[in-house]
Design an enzyme around this catalytic site. Sequence first.
Site, PDB file in Angstrom:
ATOM      1  N   GLU A  40       5.685  -2.325   1.510  1.00 53.47           N
ATOM      2  CA  GLU A  40       5.020  -3.341   0.690  1.00 53.47           C
ATOM      3  C   GLU A  40       3.552  -3.005   0.448  1.00 53.47           C
ATOM      4  O   GLU A  40       3.033  -3.231  -0.633  1.00 53.47           O
ATOM      5  CB  GLU A  40       5.157  -4.727   1.328  1.00 53.47           C
ATOM      6  CG  GLU A  40       6.573  -5.299   1.257  1.00 53.47           C
ATOM      7  CD  GLU A  40       7.103  -5.439  -0.162  1.00 53.47           C
ATOM      8  OE1 GLU A  40       6.299  -5.489  -1.112  1.00 53.47           O
ATOM      9  OE2 GLU A  40       8.339  -5.487  -0.336  1.00 53.47           O
ATOM     10  N   TYR A 121       1.221 -12.305  -2.259  1.00 47.81           N
ATOM     11  CA  TYR A 121       2.454 -11.575  -2.556  1.00 47.81           C
ATOM     12  C   TYR A 121       3.038 -10.925  -1.310  1.00 47.81           C
ATOM     13  O   TYR A 121       4.211 -11.118  -0.964  1.00 47.81           O
ATOM     14  CB  TYR A 121       2.234 -10.491  -3.638  1.00 47.81           C
ATOM     15  CG  TYR A 121       3.397  -9.531  -3.618  1.00 47.81           C
ATOM     16  CD1 TYR A 121       4.585  -9.879  -4.228  1.00 47.81           C
ATOM     17  CD2 TYR A 121       3.345  -8.360  -2.868  1.00 47.81           C
ATOM     18  CE1 TYR A 121       5.696  -9.069  -4.119  1.00 47.81           C
ATOM     19  CE2 TYR A 121       4.447  -7.547  -2.745  1.00 47.81           C
ATOM     20  CZ  TYR A 121       5.620  -7.905  -3.369  1.00 47.81           C
ATOM     21  OH  TYR A 121       6.721  -7.110  -3.236  1.00 47.81           O
ATOM     22  N   ASP A 139       5.142 -11.273  -8.340  1.00 50.92           N
ATOM     23  CA  ASP A 139       4.458 -10.046  -8.748  1.00 50.92           C
ATOM     24  C   ASP A 139       4.590  -9.901 -10.268  1.00 50.92           C
ATOM     25  O   ASP A 139       5.025 -10.821 -10.953  1.00 50.92           O
ATOM     26  CB  ASP A 139       5.056  -8.831  -8.017  1.00 50.92           C
ATOM     27  CG  ASP A 139       6.436  -8.487  -8.545  1.00 50.92           C
ATOM     28  OD1 ASP A 139       7.111  -9.388  -9.078  1.00 50.92           O
ATOM     29  OD2 ASP A 139       6.832  -7.311  -8.459  1.00 50.92           O
TER      30      ASP A 139
END
Length: 342
Positions: A40, A121, A139
């Site tokens: 991520e 996020y 996103d």
Amino acid sequence: MSLLSQPEAFQQALADWYAIAQRPLPWRTAPSLYKTVVSELMAQQTQIKTMLPYFDRWLKRFPDFQALADAPSEDVLKHWEGLGYYSRARNLHKLAQEYVALDPKPSIAKEWQALPGIGPYTSAAISSIAQNFPAAVVDGNVVRILARLTNDARAFKNNGEAVKAFTPTADAVLNTKTPGDHNQAMMELGATVCQKGNPLCTVCPVVQFCASAAQGTTEGIPNIQRKAIVQVQIDRLWIVHDGKLLLHRIADDARQLAGQYELPATTHFATKPKLGKALATKSRGITNKRIKETIYPLKPSSLSSQPSELHWIALDQLDRITLSGPHRRWTKELLKAHSAAS
DNA sequence: AACGCGGGGAT
DNA sequence: ATCCCAGCGTT
């Protein structure tokens, strides 16, 4: 079929598609919390395809939180070389060090967000994917999908404004039973089907929920304003002497490319060196800049003085230092031509 | 709220 | 040449 009146039907269609269409990514085949965190951070503002080789190298060198926490920072930065947004690497390093010392460990989105490099996020992504926590990610993919599903043609000033606008909708359609798969399915759909240009509506698993497809307005949505592009010209020098290359080391506290090396620019010298015929001209775009860099060969004897931030690096030691991505590539190119000529 | 941060894939 | 990418931290 309507998205907001029948969220369960939408979730099911999305889940059925994701089960068969998802790409086999390295953090999906044998999942772990650490892999989720690394993937991520690397994926922030970076296409999945671009980060894949970096991810594999990273996992080999730093297999878990403890190994990363114990690693020297030069090693960490070196493994990020070429990927850009280098504060992500520094934040991930700090995150590992904080994580191994934390007790209890973070288990919900808000707790993750307290760690460096983790924002709205990424906290939702990590907690939902690795811990089944019901937080919706928003996103660029999710914005695009939701704007199209709802046929929302509003003009947004920037991406942040669009993210804010679609967060309630993302929360409303989240499958709270399988939030990790739901979130990944949304992003997968955006990356492979609901693309910015040429959206593949004929094979879209949720086209029956899509108001923009019904209206034929998909391609122009979402409508997000962009910043003007600034043109920049930089003259750089190629100075080789006695098996060494003269490079500029960017200060550790610089806002940009801190601690990395680059080819010296004419502005690094008190008096501008006299330039001959250019060796190469390169053009690239970064963020909102269009950068043209012209590289001139120069004999070291014609240098009047050498500022302290310039360093002679042995050609066979170049792999030991961190160059900015394009400059590493150009250096290799020019060295090849250099050795072929001599 | 606005801005700076890298580099590259896709078109 | 241009847009945008599994955004975040600072101002």
